[in-house]
Design a protein around this motif. Structure first.
Motif, short mmCIF file in Angstrom:
data_model
loop_
_atom_site.label_atom_id
_atom_site.label_comp_id
_atom_site.label_asym_id
_atom_site.label_seq_id
_atom_site.Cartn_x
_atom_site.Cartn_y
_atom_site.Cartn_z
N GLY A 34 -6.66 12.12 -7.81
CA GLY A 34 -5.69 11.12 -7.37
C GLY A 34 -4.56 11.68 -6.54
O GLY A 34 -3.48 11.09 -6.48
N LYS A 35 -4.80 12.79 -5.85
CA LYS A 35 -3.72 13.42 -5.08
C LYS A 35 -3.23 12.53 -3.94
O LYS A 35 -2.02 12.32 -3.78
N SER A 36 -4.15 12.01 -3.15
CA SER A 36 -3.74 11.16 -2.04
C SER A 36 -3.09 9.88 -2.54
O SER A 36 -2.09 9.40 -1.96
N SER A 37 -3.61 9.32 -3.60
CA SER A 37 -3.01 8.11 -4.18
C SER A 37 -1.61 8.40 -4.71
O SER A 37 -0.71 7.54 -4.62
N LEU A 38 -1.40 9.59 -5.22
CA LEU A 38 -0.09 9.97 -5.72
C LEU A 38 0.91 10.05 -4.57
O LEU A 38 2.05 9.57 -4.69
N VAL A 39 0.50 10.63 -3.45
CA VAL A 39 1.36 10.69 -2.27
C VAL A 39 1.71 9.27 -1.81
O VAL A 39 2.85 8.96 -1.49
N GLY A 40 0.69 8.40 -1.80
CA GLY A 40 0.93 7.02 -1.40
C GLY A 40 1.91 6.32 -2.32
O GLY A 40 2.77 5.55 -1.85
N ALA A 41 1.81 6.57 -3.61
CA ALA A 41 2.71 5.93 -4.57
C ALA A 41 4.15 6.44 -4.41
O ALA A 41 5.11 5.67 -4.47
N LEU A 42 4.30 7.74 -4.20
CA LEU A 42 5.63 8.33 -4.05
C LEU A 42 6.32 7.86 -2.77
O LEU A 42 7.54 7.65 -2.75
N THR A 43 5.55 7.72 -1.71
CA THR A 43 6.12 7.36 -0.41
C THR A 43 6.07 5.86 -0.14
O THR A 43 6.61 5.40 0.87
N GLU A 44 5.37 5.12 -1.02
CA GLU A 44 5.17 3.68 -0.85
C GLU A 44 4.47 3.38 0.47
O GLU A 44 4.78 2.41 1.16
N GLN A 45 3.51 4.22 0.81
CA GLN A 45 2.66 4.02 1.98
C GLN A 45 1.29 3.54 1.52
O GLN A 45 0.84 3.86 0.41
N SER A 46 0.60 2.83 2.39
CA SER A 46 -0.73 2.32 2.05
C SER A 46 -1.76 3.44 2.11
O SER A 46 -1.53 4.51 2.68
N ASP A 47 -2.93 3.18 1.51
CA ASP A 47 -4.02 4.16 1.55
C ASP A 47 -4.42 4.48 2.98
O ASP A 47 -4.74 5.63 3.31
N VAL A 48 -4.40 3.47 3.84
CA VAL A 48 -4.77 3.68 5.24
C VAL A 48 -3.75 4.58 5.94
O VAL A 48 -4.12 5.52 6.65
N GLU A 49 -2.47 4.32 5.70
CA GLU A 49 -1.42 5.14 6.32
C GLU A 49 -1.50 6.58 5.84
O GLU A 49 -1.36 7.52 6.64
#
Length: 357
Positions: A34-49
């Protein structure tokens, strides 16, 4: 550990003539942790971004700079440990040299973490000062509370042994529908603020506050950007004596424009007067001592430079926060008292400095 901040991970400033150091958050874990998902959650960016934002930085590692338009933090993601035919030795060495805090990412429903534990042990052996946080993902995948608690204890014990110390740990769900996500992410942001203030201040979730607080949130990234420039400027002996005050003065002028108040001599005098002689004198004395420390051979090139850079970051952020408070209050009916402004400055300095408390 802080002296490694000055080695790499720099990016041009908008003016194109300076560079600022990006704080680097290194994510290490198995594929599917879940590394990429974690980055997305911390930055509030979408999976695509997030997916489109990662760029190769070594043969098998990639990085993501955030915010994309004016980066202030870099996430470093290595290939998933345990993949067939993947030897992480080269990546571990390269990422260790350029990272400032390590996120050890483990899924709670995956008890097989031997290769990750070995990697953590190697990292601890190479640099015992590397700050690390254990992030246990998949909280929603282990619904039974007792089983989840056992998994948390077992994985944490193993990673603590590998690191040679007790690691701060958070357990969270990355499922968007899970209410526990908020609690876990808040805890992680708190640990990041303690381990790496330059990243933690950027990634922390804005809380409800009064009108002044909400207005500052619009300009916070600007202040952090100048604080990063100040950190980078304060590397060599004597140079910081000119570069850091110049950076801070430029920041004050820009904040004046943003708040609709012209930063002229009158405003500057009023601000410095309200800040108080004691704060200004203490800052000037500490700054001079830091510059002298950097002249000491060996010490000045490592510990002295690291400390100077870290304090320049904290003082610049605190100065910007205090100036924003002063400008807002001045534009809305009256300047704050010396006591108020000193408290704003000192609170901001404590939050932006890992030397606090």
């Amino acid at each position: 550990m802080l002296n490694r901040i000055f080695r790499r991970s720099r990016r041009p400033t908008p003016e194109g003539n300076d560079e600022i150091v990006l704080p680097v958050v290194w994510l290490l874990g198995k594929t599917g942790a879940g590394k990429s998902s974690l980055v997305g959650a911390l930055t509030e960016q979408s999976d695509v971004e997030i997916g489109n934002g990662f760029q190769p930085c070594t043969r098998t590692a990639r990085s993501y700079d955030f915010p994309p338009e004016q980066p202030l933090v870099r996430f470093l993601d290595t290939r998933g440990l345990g993949e067939a035919g993947y030897d992480p030795t080269e990546d571990l060495a390269a990422c260790l040299d350029r990272s400032h805090v390590l996120l050890i990412v483990c899924r709670l429903d995956d008890p097989v973490q031997g290769m990750l534990a070995d990697a953590v042990s190697d990292i601890a052996g190479a640099d015992s000062r590397m700050r690390a946080i254990l992030v246990l993902t998949g909280k929603d995948l282990v619904p039974d509370p007792d089983a989840r608690e056992r998994a948390e204890r077992t994985i944490a014990a193993r990673m603590n042994r590998a690191a040679g110390r007790e690691l701060p740990a958070v357990s969270l769900s990355l499922a968007p529908s899970e209410a526990t996500e908020v609690e876990g992410l808040d805890a992680l942001r708190g640990h990041l603020l303690e381990a790496l203030p330059a990243a933690g201040l950027l990634l922390e979730k804005s809380r409800a506050g009064d009108a002044e607080h909400l207005e500052f949130q619009k300009h916070k990234r600007c202040v952090l950007s100048y604080a990063g420039v100040a950190l980078t400027s304060d590397l060599a002996p004597v140079v910081g004596l000119v570069a850091v005050p110049a950076t801070q003065l430029k920041m004050l002028h820009e904040l004046g424009l943003r708040y609709g108040v012209k930063w002229d001599r009158k405003i500057a005098a009023a601000f410095l007067s309200t800040m108080g002689v004691s704060v200004g004198a203490r800052y000037a004395t500490n700054f001079g001592l830091r510059e002298l420390a950097k002249l000491i051979p060996v010490y000045g090139q490592t510990v002295g430079a690291a400390t100077a850079g870290a304090i320049s970051f904290a003082t610049t952020y605190a100065l910007g926060r205090a100036a924003a408070y002063f400008l807002y209050r001045s534009a809305h009916g009256g300047a704050p008292s010396e006591e108020e402004l000193r408290e704003v400055y000192q609170r901001a300095f404590r939050r932006s400095s890992d030397e606090a408390d």
